[in-house]
Design a protein around this motif. Sequence first.
Motif, short mmCIF file in Angstrom:
data_model
loop_
_atom_site.label_atom_id
_atom_site.label_comp_id
_atom_site.label_asym_id
_atom_site.label_seq_id
_atom_site.Cartn_x
_atom_site.Cartn_y
_atom_site.Cartn_z
N ALA A 103 27.30 40.92 45.49
CA ALA A 103 26.15 41.01 44.59
C ALA A 103 25.20 39.83 44.77
O ALA A 103 24.27 39.65 44.00
CB ALA A 103 26.61 41.10 43.14
N ALA B 136 25.42 36.64 44.26
CA ALA B 136 25.28 35.67 43.15
C ALA B 136 25.57 34.24 43.64
O ALA B 136 25.29 33.28 42.93
CB ALA B 136 26.20 36.04 42.00
N ASP C 194 18.37 36.08 38.11
CA ASP C 194 18.59 35.08 39.16
C ASP C 194 17.29 34.32 39.45
O ASP C 194 16.60 34.59 40.43
CB ASP C 194 19.10 35.80 40.42
CG ASP C 194 19.59 34.85 41.50
OD1 ASP C 194 19.37 33.62 41.37
OD2 ASP C 194 20.18 35.34 42.49
N GLY D 88 19.10 40.94 38.80
CA GLY D 88 20.25 41.46 39.53
C GLY D 88 20.88 42.67 38.87
O GLY D 88 20.23 43.37 38.08
N THR E 75 29.96 45.00 39.49
CA THR E 75 28.51 44.98 39.31
C THR E 75 27.92 46.32 39.73
O THR E 75 28.20 46.82 40.82
CB THR E 75 27.84 43.85 40.14
OG1 THR E 75 28.41 43.80 41.45
CG2 THR E 75 28.01 42.50 39.47
N CYS F 136 24.53 48.69 40.41
CA CYS F 136 23.13 48.61 40.85
C CYS F 136 22.20 49.04 39.71
O CYS F 136 22.44 50.05 39.06
CB CYS F 136 22.92 49.54 42.05
SG CYS F 136 21.19 49.66 42.56
N CYS G 54 26.53 47.43 43.22
CA CYS G 54 25.50 46.56 43.78
C CYS G 54 25.92 46.11 45.18
O CYS G 54 27.10 45.84 45.41
CB CYS G 54 25.36 45.35 42.85
SG CYS G 54 24.34 44.02 43.50
N GLY H 236 23.67 43.73 46.66
CA GLY H 236 22.81 42.56 46.84
C GLY H 236 21.37 42.91 47.22
O GLY H 236 20.54 42.01 47.36
N HIS I 131 18.92 43.93 45.55
CA HIS I 131 17.89 43.49 44.59
C HIS I 131 17.21 42.20 45.06
O HIS I 131 16.05 41.97 44.75
CB HIS I 131 18.52 43.27 43.20
CG HIS I 131 19.66 42.31 43.21
ND1 HIS I 131 20.95 42.70 43.44
CD2 HIS I 131 19.69 40.96 43.09
CE1 HIS I 131 21.74 41.63 43.43
NE2 HIS I 131 21.00 40.56 43.22
N ALA I 132 17.97 41.35 45.80
CA ALA I 132 17.37 40.08 46.24
C ALA I 132 16.33 40.33 47.32
O ALA I 132 15.28 39.69 47.32
CB ALA I 132 18.47 39.14 46.75
#
Length: 241
Positions: free
Chosen positions: A121, A123, A183, A190, A215, A217, A228, A230, A232-233
Amino acid sequence: MAQSPHEVQIGTTESDPSVFITVTANGPYIVHGTPPLHLQTITPDATGHSWTYEQGRAFAVKDGTALCRCGHSKNKPYCDGSHRHAPVDLSETASFDPLLQHSTEIDGPMVALTDNERYCAFARFCDSGEQIWKEVTIQGRSHADAAIRMAHHCPSGRLLVWDLQTKQPLEQPMPVALGLIEDPQQGCSGPLALQGGIRVVSASGRSYEVRNRQTLCRCGASSNKPFCDGSHASIKFNDGL
Ligand code: FES
């Protein structure tokens, strides 16, 4: 005792069964029960590495609350029906296999690490200057403790640290809670963090493995839905909260 009809990861205690989340086909998450829901902001240490979470504002949850998973609601974190016209495919693509079935393992002198990258995810608690994959290989209590801490903060459950003697994961019990991850370091929002063994039920009716830390999405871009990955980043998802 009757055996659970679904998989529960070793080291996880399943939440009260009245608390669970269902994924709807091409629509929102439906929350069952009334778990608390707060903003959960990743907070760095003085060197800029992810260190802890700051709990923020609370959001009301009733039994049956619909939470957006397409990223297009104008009333986030709730669903407002925008998914019906959103240019996003919400089909579930995640495996029902237990995470450990596809995890890699590193054995160190005191602890072992299992890792299933697919669930990252992003983080970044796995890197506090020294990375978890290295910490587990270094002799010494402080290195083992650092690895345990990092894994425990990994919201997705990608990382698990194990006691080599007992062959059990070094998991601390977690209260049942939902978190809307923010984040600021990355300038994005996130996933929806689930902690405390909350079951996730696919739109097909089948349950995914129940885990302590998961996590989901909420930007619509993951390639491992409903979980998720990752993304989203990279798309700089912003929930406006
Ligand atoms: S899932 Fe309904 S608006 Fe996003």
